[in-house]
Design a protein around this motif. Structure first.
Motif, short mmCIF file in Angstrom:
data_model
loop_
_atom_site.label_atom_id
_atom_site.label_comp_id
_atom_site.label_asym_id
_atom_site.label_seq_id
_atom_site.Cartn_x
_atom_site.Cartn_y
_atom_site.Cartn_z
N ILE A 1 0.81 -1.21 0.00
CA ILE A 1 0.00 0.00 0.00
C ILE A 1 0.85 1.27 0.00
O ILE A 1 0.47 2.29 -0.57
N ALA A 2 2.04 1.22 0.60
CA ALA A 2 2.84 2.43 0.81
C ALA A 2 3.10 3.22 -0.47
O ALA A 2 2.98 4.45 -0.47
N PRO A 3 3.49 2.56 -1.59
CA PRO A 3 3.76 3.35 -2.80
C PRO A 3 2.54 4.09 -3.35
O PRO A 3 2.70 5.04 -4.14
N LYS A 4 1.35 3.72 -2.93
CA LYS A 4 0.14 4.37 -3.42
C LYS A 4 -0.23 5.60 -2.61
O LYS A 4 -1.08 6.39 -3.02
N LEU A 5 0.41 5.77 -1.45
CA LEU A 5 0.04 6.83 -0.52
C LEU A 5 0.99 8.02 -0.63
O LEU A 5 2.12 7.89 -1.08
N ARG A 6 0.51 9.18 -0.19
CA ARG A 6 1.41 10.33 -0.15
C ARG A 6 2.51 10.05 0.86
O ARG A 6 2.30 9.41 1.89
N PRO A 7 3.72 10.53 0.59
CA PRO A 7 4.89 10.14 1.39
C PRO A 7 4.79 10.45 2.88
O PRO A 7 5.37 9.75 3.70
N ASP A 8 4.06 11.51 3.25
CA ASP A 8 4.03 11.94 4.65
C ASP A 8 2.89 11.31 5.45
O ASP A 8 2.76 11.57 6.65
N LEU A 9 2.08 10.46 4.83
CA LEU A 9 0.92 9.90 5.53
C LEU A 9 1.34 8.75 6.44
O LEU A 9 1.92 7.76 6.00
N GLN A 10 1.03 8.89 7.72
CA GLN A 10 1.23 7.83 8.69
C GLN A 10 -0.10 7.47 9.34
O GLN A 10 -0.99 8.32 9.47
N SER B 1 4.36 -0.68 7.91
CA SER B 1 5.24 0.26 7.21
C SER B 1 4.86 1.72 7.43
O SER B 1 5.74 2.59 7.50
N ARG B 2 3.58 2.01 7.53
CA ARG B 2 3.14 3.39 7.74
C ARG B 2 2.49 3.60 9.12
O ARG B 2 1.90 4.67 9.36
N LEU B 3 2.57 2.60 9.98
CA LEU B 3 2.01 2.73 11.33
C LEU B 3 3.05 3.43 12.22
O LEU B 3 4.19 2.98 12.34
N ARG B 4 2.64 4.52 12.83
CA ARG B 4 3.58 5.29 13.65
C ARG B 4 3.98 4.52 14.91
O ARG B 4 3.28 3.60 15.35
N SER B 5 5.08 4.90 15.51
CA SER B 5 5.48 4.34 16.79
C SER B 5 4.41 4.65 17.83
O SER B 5 3.98 5.79 17.97
N GLY B 6 3.97 3.63 18.54
CA GLY B 6 2.88 3.80 19.50
C GLY B 6 1.50 3.60 18.89
O GLY B 6 0.50 3.60 19.61
#
Length: 319
Positions: free
Chosen positions: A132-141, A170-175
């Motif tokens: 999914i990550a390549p489909k999302l805007r780079p700053d989205l977490q 991959s896009r899940l923030r810490s915590g």
């Protein structure tokens, strides 16, 4: 009352059917299920079980999702949790599902939400074979990743399980939290081992589970063959599911999750979940508001309650 599968009704290993569980067949199954609407759903034979499952998901979301968060709903289906996300007052939703028709129905539901206070984007994709990550805007977490009643399809093999977990982490923030519901493999294996020799399934009038690859030992006292990956069974639930699924070997799943920075915080079978969560006043009141108890529908049957025990709820935290 529970109706077990009698010995004489069960095909032997050579006669048992083989089930097609390719991604396209699973997608086709869910695409072909009509979106019958709220009124028709109330006529379902398993309306109390449906409401109970929704209650479990609502409690999970209430516990772990906060206002203004970004959420990834992986395996979102027709959007059955859209109202829950709205009530949680999230900021942004990313929704992905392998069934493109189901996803289109979710998009239509989203557009008609009365409380559409969050933005959303939708992806028709196989989250167990694509990233999914390549489909999302780079700053989205994401603050939360949710997988409701769909994770088990990833356990066809290790590669799919790892791609699924990469999409989670991959896009899940810490915590951030990874929450979900899925079949409880320990419960299922224990239950099928209680069946008579040469019986490879069980169920009652509303559900059935039948394996096609397990076998009895020579002394007929223990069923074997529950592999770590690819342990396939046919699952039928009235008005809901009729397709092959895979057992999730929990120790393997938890170990793999750890490799992707995910630490287990909570895991409970639905029966135990009800016992603990219903003691909390707000969640107890929700049982009637969501239709698990009260109203005009008949009370939950013993067969529905037995079927609820098939599932467990979980939560992991990203390190």
């Amino acid at each position: 009352m529970k109706r077990g599968f009698e010995h004489q009704d069960q095909p032997n290993k050579a006669q048992r059917p083989r089930y097609d569980s390719t991604p396209s067949s699973v997608a086709q199954h869910y695409n072909e299920r009509p979106d019958v609407g709220a009124v028709k759903r109330k006529e379902s034979k398993i309306i109390r079980l449906r409401s109970f499952n929704n209650w479990v998901k609502s409690v999970l979301i209430h516990r772990y999702v906060r206002p203004n968060q970004n959420v990834f709903d992986m395996g979102c289906g027709k959007g059955g949790d859209l109202i829950k996300w709205a009530k949680a007052r999230i900021h942004h939703l990313v929704a992905a599902d392998i069934a493109d028709v189901s996803l289109e129905q979710m998009q239509s539901r989203y557009k008609t939400l009365r409380d559409r206070s969050f933005t959303a984007e939708f992806y028709a994709m196989d989250c167990y074979q694509e990233l999914i990550a390549p489909k999302l805007r780079p700053d989205l977490q994401f603050d939360t990743v949710s997988m409701q009643f769909c994770l088990h399809y990833a356990f066809e093999n290790e590669k799919k399980a790892r791609i699924m977990l990469q999409n989670v982490s991959s896009r899940l923030r810490s915590g951030g939290m990874f929450i979900g519901t899925m079949p409880d493999s320990n419960w299922i294996v224990k239950r099928v081992r209680q069946e008579p020799p040469r019986s490879f399934g069980f169920g009652n009038s509303i559900y059935s589970i039948t394996f096609d690859d397990i076998q009895d030992t020579d002394d007929d006292r223990k069923k074997i063959g529950f592999s770590t990956y690819g342990c396939k069974y046919m699952f039928h639930l009235v008005d809901a599911v009729d397709c092959p699924e895979y057992l999730v070997h929990w120790p393997t799943f938890e170990r793999l999750a750890g490799e992707y920075g995910l630490k287990l915080k909570f895991k409970e079978n639905f029966h135990d979940f009800y016992t603990s969560a219903s003691k909390e006043e707000e969640h107890s009141r929700l049982l009637s508001r969501i239709g698990v108890i009260g109203g005009q529908a008949p009370e939950m049957t013993e067969e529905e309650w037995e079927a609820a025990g098939i599932y467990l709820a979980f939560a992991f935290e990203k390190k």
